[in-house]
Design an enzyme around this catalytic site. Structure first.
Site, short mmCIF file in Angstrom:
data_model
loop_
_atom_site.label_atom_id
_atom_site.label_comp_id
_atom_site.label_asym_id
_atom_site.label_seq_id
_atom_site.Cartn_x
_atom_site.Cartn_y
_atom_site.Cartn_z
N ASP A 1 0.86 -1.17 0.00
CA ASP A 1 0.00 0.00 0.00
C ASP A 1 0.90 1.23 0.00
O ASP A 1 1.78 1.35 0.86
CB ASP A 1 -0.87 0.04 1.26
N SER B 1 8.14 5.03 5.02
CA SER B 1 9.19 4.26 4.37
C SER B 1 8.92 4.18 2.87
O SER B 1 7.89 4.63 2.40
CB SER B 1 9.25 2.86 4.97
#
Length: 290
Positions: free
Chosen positions: A108, A248
């Protein structure tokens, strides 16, 4: 800074940088603080706290602010913030496209894609990069000229586990030590984040898309990148690893004439707009020489 994205139906998805991020990267004093926070030692100390029961109080507020539906996950009671952050989705809510011609998203995220140029270079915001920068000079970078680089930026509220994009086998993981700046676009305006941050990469020999390099990039206050396997035979949709706390990034390098990316993703990137994608979602197709 307002960060513009679009979902696959064309609906705008807007992020705003927090006051804290504006402070860290918007002035000289803030950038000095950011340099301290980017040190691995500080991230390790933060990880100790986030892995302890003392961090439990952060969970409820985070869930409410980010509208997270805990019924989608295997458990809803957590012993620490990091256990919550790395929460496991119920299998029925992970939708993998198993069509062998579909190139899927490993996670995602918000996605940008770029052609890799003559000198393996590309530009993100005000920072210029080469594939060699990302791979710390590994000669394998020469194989990806004229291919694609795909940059999947995970926001803190996103699901932070990621999967293999196809069937195949992988090489060992190569770790590149570094520092840990945020991967939000405000940092990209002033820092060459993707070649300075701690990262880990491996070569995926895929069944349908040739050799693909996958790079996991750590970010501010991420305790570590957690990949589960060394050399390994993998299956499409099998979990590859997860990130601990922080925003991230996953980067994929794909060779020339291997993937035809979906038009909306190419159009959005050309407009400097990120495309919101989900783990296992089709984002391109196998290149057909016919």
């Amino acid at each position: 800074m307002v960060i513009v994205g679009r979902d696959r139906n064309g609906k705008l998805d807007i992020d705003k940088d927090t006051k804290f991020m504006k402070f860290l990267y918007g002035n000289e004093f803030g950038r000095l603080i950011a340099r301290v926070l980017a040190c691995p030692f500080v991230s390790k100390m933060s990880a100790l706290y986030l892995n302890s029961s003392l961090s439990n109080h952060m969970i409820k507020k985070f869930v409410l602010e980010n509208n997270i539906d805990l019924s989608l996950f295997e458990k809803s009671d957590f012993s620490s913030f990091n256990e919550f952050f790395t929460r496991l989705k119920k299998r029925e809510f992970i939708h993998i496209d198993y069509n062998s011609n579909s190139f899927i998203s490993p996670c995602d995220a918000k996605l940008l894609v770029y052609k890799i140029g003559e000198n393996s270079d590309f530009k993100i915001k005000n920072s210029y990069y080469t594939v060699s920068d990302l791979l710390n000079g590994d000669s394998i970078c020469n194989d990806f000229k004229d291919g694609y680089i795909m940059i999947f930026r995970l926001r803190p509220k996103d699901y932070h586990r990621y999967v293999y994009i196809d069937n195949g086998s992988k090489s060992r993981n190569v770790k590149i030590p570094g520092i840990l700046h945020t991967v939000r676009p405000i940092a990209l305006e002033s820092k060459p984040v993707y070649k300075r941050n701690s990262r880990e990469y491996t070569l995926l020999r895929t069944q349908n898309f040739g050799d693909v390099v996958q790079i996991e990039v750590g970010a501010m206050l991420v305790g570590k990148i957690c990949n589960y396997h060394g050399e390994w035979q993998f299956k499409r949709g099998e979990e590859k690893g997860h990130f601990e706390f922080g925003g991230s990034t996953i980067v994929l390098l794909v060779k020339k004439n291997m993937v035809v990316l979906d038009d909306d993703i190419l159009k959005n990137t050309a407009e400097d707009v990120e495309t919101l994608v989900e783990c296992g979602m089709k984002i391109g197709s196998k290149f057909n020489v016919n």
